[in-house]
Scaffold this motif. Structure first.
Motif, PDB file in Angstrom:
ATOM      1  N   THR A 128       9.197   6.562  -7.322  1.00 20.87           N
ATOM      2  CA  THR A 128       9.087   6.729  -8.766  1.00 20.87           C
ATOM      3  C   THR A 128       7.843   7.544  -9.108  1.00 20.87           C
ATOM      4  OG1 THR A 128      10.158   4.587  -9.110  1.00 20.87           O
ATOM      5  CG2 THR A 128       8.952   5.518 -10.979  1.00 20.87           C
ATOM      6  N   THR A 129       7.992   8.509 -10.020  1.00 22.41           N
ATOM      7  CA  THR A 129       6.867   9.350 -10.418  1.00 22.41           C
ATOM      8  C   THR A 129       5.828   8.535 -11.179  1.00 22.41           C
ATOM      9  OG1 THR A 129       8.297  11.293 -10.561  1.00 22.41           O
ATOM     10  CG2 THR A 129       6.193  11.401 -11.718  1.00 22.41           C
ATOM     11  N   LEU A 130       4.556   8.761 -10.836  1.00 22.48           N
ATOM     12  CA  LEU A 130       3.443   8.087 -11.499  1.00 22.48           C
ATOM     13  C   LEU A 130       2.804   9.068 -12.474  1.00 22.48           C
ATOM     14  CD1 LEU A 130       1.922   6.462  -8.291  1.00 22.48           C
ATOM     15  CD2 LEU A 130       3.308   5.308 -10.031  1.00 22.48           C
ATOM     16  N   PRO A 131       3.002   8.903 -13.771  1.00 16.77           N
ATOM     17  CA  PRO A 131       2.485   9.884 -14.733  1.00 16.77           C
ATOM     18  C   PRO A 131       0.965   9.843 -14.833  1.00 16.77           C
ATOM     19  CG  PRO A 131       3.413   7.987 -15.876  1.00 16.77           C
ATOM     20  CD  PRO A 131       3.733   7.801 -14.423  1.00 16.77           C
ATOM     21  N   GLY A 132       0.401  11.007 -15.167  1.00 14.87           N
ATOM     22  CA  GLY A 132      -1.031  11.085 -15.439  1.00 14.87           C
ATOM     23  C   GLY A 132      -1.922  11.188 -14.225  1.00 14.87           C
TER      24      GLY A 132
END
Length: 242
Positions: free
Chosen positions: A152-156
């Motif tokens: 899962t992409t981790l934003p920021g």
């Protein structure tokens, strides 16, 4: 012997016996105070990943398995731990994990041991993986994505660093933000990005495409039908670079 002296003598013997046994017990208990040691394998856990913590109880210098321990985390927003010492990373950061041994016949109170767990980004990607630049002077910027253990992409989150590995004759240049500027055709480079313990790479190649060809001179004044004129040509890419 009268009864009173016998009673006094008996009391003295009892007091002495109690004192001796107290000394023995003090030595027994003081030499057997257990210590709890928490060992964290690798001392890092990925976000959305888990790892097993090992706690060892030592009583009087001898390891004693089977004691029930209570586990806790100093920052449950970063890492949580269950009753068996299984820790799970939730967010980037550090947390102190404590294993506590409650009161036993050998201890006057709880005994604790601690270990630090660092929660890190476990995966990093760069896109596009391979890029070809068709004009000298063009710039390509790579897109990075930090991901947890489930993908899962981790934003920021952006890479801590970008590095450029180039051919010996290359004139590629790395600018902030993971962008590469091309200077001439034939240049090749590998861009490496790093974040915590995760790394990612992408390739960049410069292969100029000729879109305009100019012949010099553009006008010929021949003095005879047998005259010879040397012509030269110049090739240009989209940016009018030679």
């Amino acid at each position: 012997m009268p009864a009173a002296p016998r009673l006094v003598t008996g009391c003295l013997l009892l007091v002495c016996s109690l004192a001796v046994w107290t000394c023995h017990l003090d030595r027994l208990f003081s030499s057997s105070n257990p210590t709890v040691t928490v060992t964290v394998a690798g001392d890092t856990v990925g976000i959305a990943d888990s790892g097993k913590l090992v706690a060892k109880v030592v009583v009087g210098g001898v390891a004693k398995p089977g004691y029930r321990l209570t586990w806790s985390s100093s920052d449950p927003a970063v890492a949580i731990v269950d009753g068996l010492g299984q820790v799970r990373g939730l967010a980037r950061g550090s947390a102190t994990i404590t294993a506590e041994l409650g009161r036993t016949p050998f201890t006057a109170g709880p005994v604790r041991g601690t270990g630090t767990v660092r929660v890190v980004v476990p995966a990093l990607t760069l896109a596009p993986v391979d890029t070809t630049i068709t004009s000298a002077g063009d710039t390509v910027c790579l897109r990075s994505a930090a991901r947890d253990a489930r993908g899962t992409t981790l934003p920021g989150l952006t890479p801590d660093s970008f590095k450029l590995a180039v051919d010996a004759d290359s004139t590629l240049r790395l600018i902030p933000g993971g962008c590469v500027v091309a200077r001439k055709s034939g240049a090749k480079a590998t861009v490496r990005a790093a974040l915590d313990t995760a790394t990612a790479t992408a390739g960049v190649t410069v292969r100029q495409q000729i879109v305009r060809l100019v012949v010099h001179p553009d006008t010929i004044n021949a003095t005879s039908v047998t005259a010879t004129v040397q012509l030269r040509d110049s090739a240009f890419d989209r940016r009018d670079s030679l």
